[in-house]
Design a protein around this motif. Structure first.
Motif, PDB file in Angstrom:
ATOM      1  N   UNK A   1      66.616   1.892  50.194  1.00 46.41           N
ATOM      2  CA  UNK A   1      65.924   1.187  50.778  1.00 46.41           C
ATOM      3  C   UNK A   1      66.708   0.942  52.012  1.00 46.41           C
ATOM      4  N   UNK A   2      67.922   0.442  51.978  1.00 44.30           N
ATOM      5  CA  UNK A   2      68.605   0.024  53.096  1.00 44.30           C
ATOM      6  C   UNK A   2      68.978   1.390  54.250  1.00 44.30           C
ATOM      7  N   UNK A   3      69.400   2.491  53.624  1.00 44.93           N
ATOM      8  CA  UNK A   3      69.583   3.621  54.258  1.00 44.93           C
ATOM      9  C   UNK A   3      68.174   3.931  54.876  1.00 44.93           C
ATOM     10  N   UNK A   4      67.180   3.970  54.106  1.00 44.87           N
ATOM     11  CA  UNK A   4      65.777   4.392  54.763  1.00 44.87           C
ATOM     12  C   UNK A   4      65.509   3.324  55.883  1.00 44.87           C
ATOM     13  N   UNK A   5      65.538   2.075  55.962  1.00 39.70           N
ATOM     14  CA  UNK A   5      65.409   1.241  56.957  1.00 39.70           C
ATOM     15  C   UNK A   5      66.134   1.635  58.137  1.00 39.70           C
ATOM     16  N   UNK A   6      67.580   1.994  58.145  1.00 45.60           N
ATOM     17  CA  UNK A   6      68.197   2.416  59.112  1.00 45.60           C
ATOM     18  C   UNK A   6      67.943   3.485  59.995  1.00 45.60           C
ATOM     19  N   UNK A   7      67.713   4.539  58.983  1.00 45.67           N
ATOM     20  CA  UNK A   7      67.029   5.784  59.550  1.00 45.67           C
ATOM     21  C   UNK A   7      65.845   5.582  60.293  1.00 45.67           C
ATOM     22  N   UNK A   8      65.037   4.727  59.743  1.00 40.55           N
ATOM     23  CA  UNK A   8      63.589   4.725  60.488  1.00 40.55           C
ATOM     24  C   UNK A   8      63.643   3.710  61.744  1.00 40.55           C
ATOM     25  N   UNK A   9      64.757   2.950  61.890  1.00 41.70           N
ATOM     26  CA  UNK A   9      65.192   2.158  63.110  1.00 41.70           C
ATOM     27  C   UNK A   9      65.765   3.436  64.025  1.00 41.70           C
ATOM     28  N   UNK A  10      66.604   4.106  63.563  1.00 48.29           N
ATOM     29  CA  UNK A  10      67.057   4.976  64.279  1.00 48.29           C
ATOM     30  C   UNK A  10      66.298   6.099  64.973  1.00 48.29           C
ATOM     31  N   UNK A  11      65.395   6.549  64.254  1.00 45.11           N
ATOM     32  CA  UNK A  11      64.371   7.364  64.579  1.00 45.11           C
ATOM     33  C   UNK A  11      63.222   6.820  65.461  1.00 45.11           C
ATOM     34  N   UNK A  12      62.955   5.536  65.579  1.00 42.10           N
ATOM     35  CA  UNK A  12      62.270   4.692  66.267  1.00 42.10           C
ATOM     36  C   UNK A  12      62.977   4.912  67.761  1.00 42.10           C
ATOM     37  N   UNK A  13      64.175   4.387  67.828  1.00 44.64           N
ATOM     38  CA  UNK A  13      64.969   4.531  69.350  1.00 44.64           C
ATOM     39  C   UNK A  13      64.737   5.798  69.827  1.00 44.64           C
ATOM     40  N   UNK A  14      65.241   6.923  68.911  1.00 42.60           N
ATOM     41  CA  UNK A  14      65.101   8.192  69.376  1.00 42.60           C
ATOM     42  C   UNK A  14      63.931   8.604  69.845  1.00 42.60           C
ATOM     43  N   UNK A  15      62.805   8.347  69.321  1.00 40.26           N
ATOM     44  CA  UNK A  15      61.547   8.605  69.666  1.00 40.26           C
ATOM     45  C   UNK A  15      61.263   8.008  71.075  1.00 40.26           C
ATOM     46  N   UNK A  16      61.700   6.598  71.199  1.00 39.65           N
ATOM     47  CA  UNK A  16      61.206   5.849  72.301  1.00 39.65           C
ATOM     48  C   UNK A  16      61.937   6.390  73.512  1.00 39.65           C
ATOM     49  N   UNK A  17      63.273   6.791  73.244  1.00 37.30           N
ATOM     50  CA  UNK A  17      64.110   7.583  74.218  1.00 37.30           C
ATOM     51  C   UNK A  17      63.402   8.786  74.909  1.00 37.30           C
ATOM     52  N   UNK A  18      62.920   9.545  73.933  1.00 33.40           N
ATOM     53  CA  UNK A  18      62.457  10.899  74.309  1.00 33.40           C
ATOM     54  C   UNK A  18      61.058  10.731  75.226  1.00 33.40           C
ATOM     55  N   UNK A  19      60.414   9.656  74.678  1.00 32.67           N
ATOM     56  CA  UNK A  19      58.966   9.267  75.243  1.00 32.67           C
ATOM     57  C   UNK A  19      59.225   8.768  76.680  1.00 32.67           C
TER      58      UNK A  19
END
Length: 51
Positions: free
Chosen positions: A4-22
């Motif tokens: 669960x913790x690893x999933x949350x960390x990955x979700x946050x990292x994916x959010x920031x990566x997508x925000x950067x691309x957009x």
């Protein structure tokens, strides 16, 4: 629990990566040059000859 913790960390990292691309797409910038290099023609080598 660790999954669960690893999933949350990955979700946050994916959010920031997508925000950067957009934001880059919206502003018409690139990661390698940032759109501020006068010699940038769309490739890292034209902006940063040492790369």
């Amino acid at each position: 629990m660790a999954t669960f913790i690893l999933g949350c960390i990955l979700a946050v990292a994916l959010f920031f990566a997508c925000r950067h691309v957009v934001r880059n797409f919206r502003d018409g910038r690139e990661d390698c040059c940032g759109g501020t290099c006068p010699g940038c023609t769309g490739s890292c080598k034209s902006c940063h000859p040492g790369i």
